[in-house]
Design a protein around this motif. Sequence first.
Motif, short mmCIF file in Angstrom:
data_model
loop_
_atom_site.label_atom_id
_atom_site.label_comp_id
_atom_site.label_asym_id
_atom_site.label_seq_id
_atom_site.Cartn_x
_atom_site.Cartn_y
_atom_site.Cartn_z
N VAL A 123 67.80 32.15 50.14
CA VAL A 123 67.00 31.10 50.78
C VAL A 123 67.50 30.82 52.19
CG1 VAL A 123 66.35 28.66 50.68
CG2 VAL A 123 66.34 30.04 48.60
N ALA A 124 68.81 30.72 52.35
CA ALA A 124 69.37 30.46 53.68
C ALA A 124 69.08 31.62 54.63
CB ALA A 124 70.87 30.22 53.58
N GLY A 125 69.18 32.86 54.12
CA GLY A 125 68.89 34.03 54.94
C GLY A 125 67.43 34.08 55.36
N CYS A 126 66.52 33.80 54.42
CA CYS A 126 65.08 33.77 54.74
C CYS A 126 64.77 32.73 55.81
CB CYS A 126 64.27 33.45 53.49
SG CYS A 126 63.98 34.85 52.42
N THR A 127 65.31 31.53 55.63
CA THR A 127 65.05 30.44 56.56
C THR A 127 65.53 30.79 57.97
OG1 THR A 127 65.29 28.85 54.75
CG2 THR A 127 65.40 27.99 56.99
N ALA A 128 66.76 31.29 58.05
CA ALA A 128 67.31 31.64 59.37
C ALA A 128 66.55 32.80 60.00
CB ALA A 128 68.80 31.99 59.22
N ALA A 129 66.15 33.78 59.19
CA ALA A 129 65.43 34.95 59.71
C ALA A 129 64.08 34.55 60.31
CB ALA A 129 65.23 35.98 58.61
N VAL A 130 63.34 33.69 59.61
CA VAL A 130 62.03 33.25 60.12
C VAL A 130 62.22 32.39 61.38
CG1 VAL A 130 60.00 31.84 59.62
CG2 VAL A 130 60.90 33.39 57.88
N ALA A 131 63.26 31.57 61.39
CA ALA A 131 63.49 30.68 62.53
C ALA A 131 63.76 31.45 63.82
CB ALA A 131 64.66 29.73 62.23
N VAL A 132 64.46 32.58 63.71
CA VAL A 132 64.81 33.34 64.92
C VAL A 132 63.92 34.56 65.13
CG1 VAL A 132 67.22 32.59 64.75
CG2 VAL A 132 66.55 34.79 63.78
N ASN A 133 62.88 34.71 64.31
CA ASN A 133 62.02 35.89 64.44
C ASN A 133 61.37 36.01 65.83
OD1 ASN A 133 60.80 38.13 62.59
ND2 ASN A 133 59.08 37.38 63.79
N PRO A 134 60.92 34.91 66.48
CA PRO A 134 60.37 35.07 67.83
C PRO A 134 61.34 35.75 68.80
CG PRO A 134 59.80 32.92 66.96
CD PRO A 134 60.76 33.52 65.99
N VAL A 135 62.62 35.41 68.68
CA VAL A 135 63.61 36.03 69.56
C VAL A 135 63.83 37.49 69.16
CG1 VAL A 135 65.92 35.77 70.56
CG2 VAL A 135 64.71 33.77 69.70
N ASP A 136 63.71 37.79 67.86
CA ASP A 136 63.86 39.17 67.41
C ASP A 136 62.74 40.05 67.97
OD1 ASP A 136 65.21 41.14 65.59
OD2 ASP A 136 63.22 41.17 64.68
N VAL A 137 61.52 39.51 68.04
CA VAL A 137 60.40 40.26 68.63
C VAL A 137 60.69 40.57 70.10
CG1 VAL A 137 57.97 40.13 69.29
CG2 VAL A 137 58.69 39.33 67.03
N ASN A 167 49.30 38.05 76.71
CA ASN A 167 48.49 39.19 76.29
C ASN A 167 48.21 39.24 74.79
OD1 ASN A 167 48.55 40.02 78.97
ND2 ASN A 167 50.33 41.35 78.65
N GLU A 168 49.10 38.66 73.98
CA GLU A 168 48.96 38.79 72.52
C GLU A 168 48.85 37.47 71.80
OE1 GLU A 168 51.72 41.74 70.84
OE2 GLU A 168 52.32 42.18 72.90
N GLY A 169 49.17 36.38 72.47
CA GLY A 169 49.07 35.07 71.84
C GLY A 169 50.35 34.69 71.11
N PRO A 170 50.49 33.41 70.74
CA PRO A 170 51.71 32.93 70.10
C PRO A 170 51.99 33.56 68.74
CG PRO A 170 50.00 31.24 70.10
CD PRO A 170 49.52 32.34 70.99
N SER A 171 50.93 34.00 68.03
CA SER A 171 51.15 34.60 66.71
C SER A 171 51.95 35.89 66.79
CB SER A 171 49.80 34.87 66.03
OG SER A 171 49.04 35.80 66.78
N ALA A 172 51.99 36.53 67.96
CA ALA A 172 52.75 37.78 68.11
C ALA A 172 54.24 37.57 67.91
CB ALA A 172 52.49 38.39 69.49
N PHE A 173 54.71 36.35 68.13
CA PHE A 173 56.14 36.08 67.98
C PHE A 173 56.57 36.05 66.51
CE2 PHE A 173 55.33 34.32 72.23
CZ PHE A 173 56.33 34.95 72.94
N LEU A 174 55.62 36.06 65.59
CA LEU A 174 55.96 36.09 64.17
C LEU A 174 55.71 37.47 63.55
CD1 LEU A 174 54.63 32.63 62.95
CD2 LEU A 174 57.01 33.33 63.32
N LYS A 175 55.42 38.46 64.40
CA LYS A 175 55.22 39.81 63.88
C LYS A 175 56.50 40.31 63.20
CE LYS A 175 51.66 41.59 67.03
NZ LYS A 175 51.35 42.58 68.09
N GLY A 176 56.34 40.89 62.03
CA GLY A 176 57.48 41.44 61.32
C GLY A 176 58.31 40.44 60.56
N ALA A 177 57.92 39.15 60.58
CA ALA A 177 58.72 38.12 59.91
C ALA A 177 58.80 38.38 58.41
CB ALA A 177 58.14 36.74 60.18
N TYR A 178 57.67 38.79 57.81
CA TYR A 178 57.65 39.03 56.37
C TYR A 178 58.59 40.18 55.99
CZ TYR A 178 55.82 40.33 51.77
OH TYR A 178 55.69 40.65 50.45
N CYS A 179 58.50 41.28 56.74
CA CYS A 179 59.37 42.43 56.44
C CYS A 179 60.83 42.09 56.69
CB CYS A 179 58.96 43.63 57.30
SG CYS A 179 57.34 44.30 56.88
#
Length: 212
Positions: A123-137, A167-179
Amino acid sequence: MIAGCGAGTCQVIVTTPMELLKIQLQDAGRINARSKLIGQAAMRGGAAGGPLTVRTPTGLKLTRELLQSRGISGLYRGLGVTLLRDVPFSIIYFPLFAHLNSLGRTDVQGPAPFYVSFFSGCVAGCTAAVAVNPVDVVKTRVQSLSRGAEEDTYCGMMDCMSKIWRNEGPSAFLKGAYCRTLVIAPLFGIAQVVYFLGVGESVLGLLSGSWN
Protein backbone atom coordinates in the motif's frame (compact mmCIF):
# COMPACT_ATOMS: atom_id res chain seq x y z
CA MET A 1 11.16 11.29 6.94
CA ILE A 2 14.72 12.68 7.09
CA ALA A 3 16.10 9.14 6.89
CA GLY A 4 13.93 8.47 3.85
CA CYS A 5 15.23 11.65 2.19
CA GLY A 6 18.83 10.60 2.82
CA ALA A 7 18.20 7.07 1.57
CA GLY A 8 16.55 8.36 -1.60
CA THR A 9 19.44 10.72 -2.30
CA CYS A 10 22.10 8.02 -1.89
CA GLN A 11 20.12 5.60 -4.04
CA VAL A 12 19.82 8.12 -6.89
CA ILE A 13 23.58 8.63 -7.06
CA VAL A 14 24.07 4.90 -7.60
CA THR A 15 21.10 4.06 -9.82
CA THR A 16 20.81 7.06 -12.20
CA PRO A 17 23.26 5.62 -14.79
CA MET A 18 21.41 2.29 -14.70
CA GLU A 19 18.05 4.04 -15.10
CA LEU A 20 19.41 5.97 -18.10
CA LEU A 21 20.71 2.80 -19.79
CA LYS A 22 17.46 0.93 -19.04
CA ILE A 23 15.42 3.61 -20.77
CA GLN A 24 17.65 3.54 -23.86
CA LEU A 25 17.43 -0.26 -24.12
CA GLN A 26 13.65 -0.23 -23.66
CA ASP A 27 13.32 2.57 -26.19
CA ALA A 28 15.46 0.81 -28.80
CA GLY A 29 12.61 -1.53 -29.83
CA ARG A 30 10.24 1.39 -30.39
CA ILE A 31 12.82 3.29 -32.44
CA ASN A 32 13.63 0.21 -34.55
CA ALA A 33 9.94 -0.50 -35.19
CA ARG A 34 9.36 3.11 -36.26
CA SER A 35 12.39 2.95 -38.58
CA LYS A 36 11.11 -0.25 -40.18
CA LEU A 37 7.70 1.29 -40.82
CA ILE A 38 9.26 4.38 -42.37
CA GLY A 39 11.51 2.20 -44.56
CA GLN A 40 8.61 0.03 -45.69
CA ALA A 41 6.50 3.10 -46.52
CA ALA A 42 9.37 4.58 -48.52
CA MET A 43 9.82 1.33 -50.49
CA ARG A 44 6.10 1.17 -51.28
CA GLY A 45 6.30 4.77 -52.45
CA GLY A 46 9.10 3.88 -54.85
CA ALA A 47 11.81 5.77 -53.03
CA ALA A 48 15.33 4.60 -53.72
CA GLY A 49 17.55 3.48 -50.93
CA GLY A 50 19.60 0.66 -49.55
CA PRO A 51 18.61 -1.89 -46.95
CA LEU A 52 17.50 -0.51 -43.61
CA THR A 53 20.04 -0.86 -40.82
CA VAL A 54 18.49 -1.77 -37.47
CA ARG A 55 20.48 -0.86 -34.38
CA THR A 56 20.62 -3.38 -31.55
CA PRO A 57 22.40 -1.63 -28.68
CA THR A 58 23.65 -3.31 -25.54
CA GLY A 59 24.21 -1.82 -22.12
CA LEU A 60 27.99 -2.03 -22.50
CA LYS A 61 27.92 -0.43 -25.95
CA LEU A 62 25.68 2.42 -24.77
CA THR A 63 27.92 3.04 -21.75
CA ARG A 64 30.99 3.21 -23.97
CA GLU A 65 29.30 5.60 -26.42
CA LEU A 66 28.06 7.92 -23.67
CA LEU A 67 31.45 8.03 -21.96
CA GLN A 68 33.20 8.79 -25.26
CA SER A 69 30.77 11.48 -26.40
CA ARG A 70 29.65 13.12 -23.14
CA GLY A 71 31.97 11.92 -20.41
CA ILE A 72 30.84 10.73 -16.99
CA SER A 73 28.19 13.47 -16.91
CA GLY A 74 26.45 11.74 -19.83
CA LEU A 75 25.56 8.85 -17.54
CA TYR A 76 23.94 11.30 -15.12
CA ARG A 77 21.61 13.00 -17.59
CA GLY A 78 18.36 13.74 -15.76
CA LEU A 79 19.94 13.51 -12.30
CA GLY A 80 17.93 16.47 -11.01
CA VAL A 81 14.56 15.13 -12.08
CA THR A 82 15.51 11.68 -10.78
CA LEU A 83 16.16 13.25 -7.38
CA LEU A 84 12.76 14.95 -7.59
CA ARG A 85 11.17 11.54 -8.15
CA ASP A 86 13.04 9.29 -5.74
CA VAL A 87 13.56 11.57 -2.74
CA PRO A 88 9.82 12.42 -2.41
CA PHE A 89 9.04 8.74 -3.02
CA SER A 90 11.17 7.79 0.00
CA ILE A 91 9.75 10.65 2.09
CA ILE A 92 6.22 9.37 1.41
CA TYR A 93 6.96 5.64 1.54
CA PHE A 94 8.88 5.14 4.78
CA PRO A 95 6.64 7.12 7.20
CA LEU A 96 3.50 5.70 5.59
CA PHE A 97 4.82 2.15 5.83
CA ALA A 98 5.82 2.64 9.46
CA HIS A 99 2.34 3.98 10.31
CA LEU A 100 0.45 1.21 8.49
CA ASN A 101 2.72 -1.46 9.92
CA SER A 102 2.20 -0.19 13.46
CA LEU A 103 -1.58 -0.48 13.05
CA GLY A 104 -1.24 -4.24 12.57
CA ARG A 105 0.76 -4.98 15.71
CA THR A 106 -0.89 -7.47 18.03
CA ASP A 107 1.56 -6.61 20.81
CA VAL A 108 2.75 -3.12 21.65
CA GLN A 109 6.32 -4.31 22.15
CA GLY A 110 6.52 -6.89 19.36
CA PRO A 111 6.67 -6.54 15.57
CA ALA A 112 3.65 -6.78 13.30
CA PRO A 113 2.98 -10.15 11.60
CA PHE A 114 4.81 -10.68 8.32
CA TYR A 115 1.61 -10.45 6.26
CA VAL A 116 0.89 -7.02 7.76
CA SER A 117 4.38 -5.91 6.75
CA PHE A 118 3.74 -7.27 3.24
CA PHE A 119 0.45 -5.42 2.75
CA SER A 120 1.80 -2.26 4.40
CA GLY A 121 4.72 -2.31 1.95
CA CYS A 122 2.35 -2.83 -0.99
CA VAL A 123 0.00 0.00 0.00
CA ALA A 124 2.78 2.44 0.89
CA GLY A 125 4.64 1.60 -2.34
CA CYS A 126 1.50 2.08 -4.47
CA THR A 127 0.70 5.41 -2.82
CA ALA A 128 4.22 6.78 -3.23
CA ALA A 129 4.48 5.51 -6.84
CA VAL A 130 1.25 7.23 -7.92
CA ALA A 131 2.20 10.43 -6.08
CA VAL A 132 5.50 10.78 -7.95
CA ASN A 133 4.35 9.37 -11.30
CA PRO A 134 4.16 12.84 -12.97
CA VAL A 135 7.86 13.32 -12.23
CA ASP A 136 8.59 9.80 -13.49
CA VAL A 137 6.98 10.67 -16.84
CA VAL A 138 9.14 13.78 -17.11
CA LYS A 139 12.26 11.84 -16.09
CA THR A 140 11.67 9.21 -18.76
CA ARG A 141 11.20 11.85 -21.48
CA VAL A 142 14.29 13.80 -20.41
CA GLN A 143 16.49 10.70 -20.26
CA SER A 144 15.35 9.31 -23.62
CA LEU A 145 18.26 10.15 -25.95
CA SER A 146 16.75 8.83 -29.20
CA ARG A 147 13.78 10.78 -30.51
CA GLY A 148 11.71 10.29 -33.63
CA ALA A 149 11.51 12.97 -36.30
CA GLU A 150 7.97 13.97 -35.25
CA GLU A 151 8.58 13.73 -31.49
CA ASP A 152 9.25 16.66 -29.17
CA THR A 153 12.78 17.31 -27.95
CA TYR A 154 13.36 18.72 -24.48
CA CYS A 155 15.91 21.17 -23.13
CA GLY A 156 15.39 20.27 -19.50
CA MET A 157 12.80 19.45 -16.89
CA MET A 158 10.76 22.66 -17.08
CA ASP A 159 10.73 22.64 -20.88
CA CYS A 160 9.59 19.00 -20.83
CA MET A 161 6.79 19.71 -18.34
CA SER A 162 5.47 22.68 -20.30
CA LYS A 163 5.48 20.80 -23.61
CA ILE A 164 3.72 17.77 -22.13
CA TRP A 165 1.06 20.02 -20.54
CA ARG A 166 0.57 22.02 -23.71
CA ASN A 167 0.63 19.19 -26.28
CA GLU A 168 -0.82 16.23 -24.36
CA GLY A 169 -2.78 17.67 -21.46
CA PRO A 170 -2.51 17.04 -17.71
CA SER A 171 -3.63 13.40 -18.01
CA ALA A 172 -0.30 12.62 -19.72
CA PHE A 173 1.45 12.98 -16.37
CA LEU A 174 -0.33 9.84 -15.14
CA LYS A 175 0.72 7.67 -18.08
CA GLY A 176 2.12 4.37 -16.88
CA ALA A 177 0.90 4.84 -13.30
CA TYR A 178 -1.03 1.56 -13.34
CA CYS A 179 1.92 -0.46 -14.66
CA ARG A 180 4.28 1.25 -12.24
CA THR A 181 2.14 0.31 -9.25
CA LEU A 182 2.02 -3.29 -10.50
CA VAL A 183 5.81 -3.34 -10.21
CA ILE A 184 6.29 -1.24 -7.07
CA ALA A 185 3.60 -2.89 -4.88
CA PRO A 186 4.95 -6.46 -4.87
CA LEU A 187 8.55 -5.19 -4.91
CA PHE A 188 8.25 -3.29 -1.65
CA GLY A 189 5.89 -5.83 -0.11
CA ILE A 190 8.40 -8.62 -0.71
CA ALA A 191 11.28 -6.40 0.44
CA GLN A 192 9.55 -5.79 3.77
CA VAL A 193 8.84 -9.51 4.26
CA VAL A 194 12.49 -10.35 3.50
CA TYR A 195 13.52 -7.75 6.08
CA PHE A 196 10.96 -9.12 8.55
CA LEU A 197 12.29 -12.65 8.18
CA GLY A 198 15.86 -11.48 8.74
CA VAL A 199 17.18 -12.86 5.46
CA GLY A 200 19.69 -10.03 5.06
CA GLU A 201 21.09 -10.52 8.56
CA SER A 202 21.38 -14.28 7.96
CA VAL A 203 23.29 -13.78 4.71
CA LEU A 204 25.62 -11.24 6.34
CA GLY A 205 26.19 -13.65 9.21
CA LEU A 206 27.13 -16.45 6.83
CA LEU A 207 29.44 -14.17 4.87
CA SER A 208 31.18 -12.87 7.98
CA GLY A 209 31.59 -16.44 9.23
CA SER A 210 33.15 -17.56 5.94
CA TRP A 211 35.56 -14.58 5.96
CA ASN A 212 36.65 -15.42 9.49
